[in-house]
Design an enzyme around this catalytic site. Structure first.
Site, short mmCIF file in Angstrom:
data_model
loop_
_atom_site.label_atom_id
_atom_site.label_comp_id
_atom_site.label_asym_id
_atom_site.label_seq_id
_atom_site.Cartn_x
_atom_site.Cartn_y
_atom_site.Cartn_z
N GLU A 262 0.81 -1.21 0.00
CA GLU A 262 0.00 0.00 0.00
C GLU A 262 0.85 1.27 0.00
O GLU A 262 0.55 2.23 -0.72
CB GLU A 262 -0.94 0.00 1.21
CG GLU A 262 -2.11 -0.96 1.11
CD GLU A 262 -1.75 -2.41 1.42
OE1 GLU A 262 -2.60 -3.29 1.21
OE2 GLU A 262 -0.60 -2.65 1.88
N HIS B 132 -11.10 -6.18 8.76
CA HIS B 132 -11.77 -5.88 7.50
C HIS B 132 -13.05 -5.07 7.72
O HIS B 132 -13.90 -5.03 6.85
CB HIS B 132 -12.12 -7.17 6.74
CG HIS B 132 -10.95 -7.99 6.35
ND1 HIS B 132 -10.26 -8.78 7.23
CD2 HIS B 132 -10.34 -8.15 5.14
CE1 HIS B 132 -9.28 -9.40 6.59
NE2 HIS B 132 -9.31 -9.03 5.32
#
Length: 667
Positions: free
Chosen positions: A406, A473
């Site tokens: 990322e 998540h």
């Protein structure tokens, strides 16, 4: 009478260079040395506040910079003064930069070499070191996409190679065959930590093999070796785009910065490297070769000294920057002139997820310089299938699968922006943005304020609980970013808003965090205009009107509030869907509060430190005399997001909201 030849500690090879080229290199090498010597005097006199010396390393900066074309970007470090002088930046502008004056490059907002300049194709570092490596990837990717045969050079020290950004940048560059010249200045120490405590391989160049990259080791004190080998490599990389890692062996003759000193360095090591001084050795070589004379050397030094003195005088005479509040605030973001594109009358029923996909596709059609990047977003279409079939429409150059990194990809997006392109980065889940937090809050957010370079990047953030996805998540982490000046944060609750706001986000030249609640993806439907349209940032949506109480919310929580209000038709409530968290529609909030006198703020995030806390504080400051009850905040429990259905339902604030609004009405 001929001058007796003196042996040098460096083996110089003329390699066919004529006298004019050799003297050009010497003069270029001498200039940053003389500037540094002057700066050290000024530092002792208290006329500058700090200095990061590159004495002993000038051959690397000069050799690399002169090997590149003027239009090729260089991303230097704080010891690379030679990059700036070799690109012929007027010295008074550098001196003004170091004094925090207006003729510098950051309007006094940053110091030393923490700046960039498009005019000279130099992109300066930030103190976190690593992010600039990924930014170089983005610039090189833009060159490649724009069919330009240019390379990008980026510097790091041996200490910086321990950062994850280094490894991510090398991997991205290798996988995508990007023409990046990674330059490691191995100067022996990271502040006071020796190389033996930084890495455990023989040479840092060996790391290239793990990434399938070519590498070279160069004597960083030998200007001819640096200039010759880098010139050859640069030309080869232009014709055969690929990344190359170069380790320059050198030594830092001064402290990390002058206040640090060098007491931690053994005396014999300092003495040995002092004999390998790049300026002194090259001077002796040129004298021995009868290329340079003592008289010519004196002429060069007097010329450089005169330039330094004159430009210092000019910088010293410049007025000190004065604080201007409106200018400071206005420079946080690049100006964005919102252009309204009205929706068509023709509509179609779309799920939330489809609206995002349609908006993204139509933005790709409008912006040929828009590149999408993310894990599994190409042929697979992303884990939520938002970019399904995009590769067929736009090709793999513009719809790019990324390695799992990322931070490096966000930095690459920044590099694309530097080259005038747009980027959308999809976080597979908003939770994973923590692995890319640094480039967002320290690079993208600050770059326009620091030196006027915008970050034209949208980060899509699939977020939220209610789908049994557990602690890693399910977060809704908008509050990590709403407090960071320079970022915009958008959080729609309906398909119509999602499409229009996403289109605006991509038009906006500033960094935008675009939150998409996963629980809404396939559960919410709405009639949405078929054609492209935009919606403005900073405008809340009043979904219901009533005189008793103001309900302020955003994201999935808006739908919880709607459900509770529908179950209690007796409640006469204003329901305000914020849609945009930064910028925030303060007027809509205050107008509703002044009308109803009671406020409840519902958010999915836990209460402490959340967006609702700031809204509550603002209401207390601006609307206190209109309140008939305390402002109430409702949010999730102060725990991570649990997995099992029963625990998740207890964690989320939906039931507590119903209790709290009924209590507040009775106050």
């Amino acid at each position: 009478m001929s001058r007796p030849e003196i042996a040098t500690q460096i083996n110089f090879e003329r390699s066919g260079y004529d006298n004019e080229q050799l003297l050009m290199l010497y003069k270029a090498l001498l200039k940053p040395r003389m500037i540094e010597e002057k700066m050290l005097v000024l530092l002792r006199q208290g006329k500058i506040s700090k200095w990061f010396s590159g004495i002993g390393q000038e051959a690397i900066s000069i050799g690399v910079t002169l090997s590149l074309l003027k239009e090729e970007y260089i991303l230097p470090m704080h010891r690379n003064l030679g990059v700036f002088t070799a690109r012929e930046i007027p010295l008074y502008r550098l001196f003004s930069q170091w004094q925090g004056k207006a003729s510098g490059f950051t309007k006094g907002r940053d110091r030393s070499f923490h700046f960039g300049t498009q005019e000279f194709r130099i992109i300066g570092m930030i103190s976190h070191l690593g992010p600039q490596l990924g930014v170089a990837d983005g610039i090189a990717l833009a060159h490649k996409l724009q069919k330009e045969q240019n390379i990008t050079a980026v510097f790091t020290g041996e200490g910086g190679t321990s950062e994850g950004d280094f490894h991510e940048a090398l991997n991205i560059a290798s996988v995508w065959s990007l023409p990046v010249l990674f330059c490691i200045e191995n100067n022996g120490y990271g502040l006071s930590t020796p190389t033996s405590e930084q890495y455990n391989c023989k040479d840092l160049a060996d790391r290239a093999a793990g990434y399938g990259m070519e590498s070279h080791i160069i004597d960083g004190n030998n200007i001819l070796e640096v200039y010759s080998k880098i010139s050859q490599l640069a030309e080869s990389m232009r014709n055969d785009p690929r990344p190359v890692l170069v380790e320059f062996k050198t030594f830092r003759m001064r402290g990390h910065e002058e206040a640090s000193g060098t007491k931690y360095v053994p005396d014999d090591l300092m003495e040995e490297w002092a004999k390998k001084d790049p300026v002194d050795n090259f001077r002796e070589f040129l004298l021995n070769q009868n290329v340079l004379s003592e008289a010519l050397d004196k002429e060069y030094r007097e010329e450089i000294k005169s330039e330094i003195d004159e430009d210092l005088k000019r910088a010293n005479s410049e007025a000190i920057i004065e604080f201007n509040e409106s200018e400071e605030l206005n420079d946080v973001y690049q100006e964005f002139k919102y252009q309204e594109v009205s929706p068509s009358e023709e509509t179609e029923e779309l799920r939330f997820i489809d609206a995002i996909s349609r908006g993204l596709k139509q933005s790709m059609e409008r912006h040929e310089n828009l590149v999408l990047m993310g894990q599994d977003i190409a042929e697979y279409g992303g884990v939520f299938k938002i970019t399904e079939n995009f590769v067929e429409s736009f090709g793999r150059d513009r719809v790019r699968n990324t390695p799992i990194c990322e931070s490096g990809i966000l930095e690459t997006a920044m590099g694309l922006s530097i080259k005038g392109m747009k980027a959308m980065v999809e976080m597979q889940f908003a939770d994973f943005v923590s692995s890319g937090f640094n480039p967002i809050v320290n690079y993208l957010a600050k770059v326009n304020y620091r030196w006027g370079q915008n970050a034209d990047v949208v980060v899509r953030m699939p977020c939220g609980a209610g789908v049994g996805a557990g602690p890693f998540h399910s977060q809704t982490n908008e509050a990590w970013f709403t407090k960071t000046p320079g970022l915009k944060v958008i959080y729609p609750a309906f398909p119509y808003d999602a499409k229009g706001l996403l289109n605006t986000a991509i038009n906006d030249p500033n960094p935008v965090l675009f939150f998409e609640h996963k629980a809404l993806y396939r559960s919410i439907r709405q009639q949405v205009p078929v054609d492209y349209y935009t919606l403005p940032f900073g405008k809340a949506s009043l979904l219901r009107e009533g005189k008793e109480i103001s309900v302020i919310s955003f994201g999935a929580a808006v739908h919880w509030a709607l459900e509770i209000l529908e179950n209690h038709p007796e409640i006469q409530a204003d329901l305000l869907d914020l849609r945009s968290l930064q910028p925030l529609d303060k007027d809509a909030i205050y107008n509703s509060v002044k009308k109803t006198g009671k406020v409840i703020i519902l958010q999915e995030d836990s209460v402490f430190g959340g967006v609702g806390s700031d809204i509550a504080a603002m209401i207390g400051e601006e609307c206190f005399e209109f309140l008939d009850a305390p402002v109430v905040r409702v949010g999730s429990l102060e725990t991570p997001v649990p997995f099992s259905k029963a625990l998740e339902e207890g964690y989320l604030p939906k039931k507590r909201f119903e209790e709290k609004i009924l209590q507040l009405l009775q106050y």
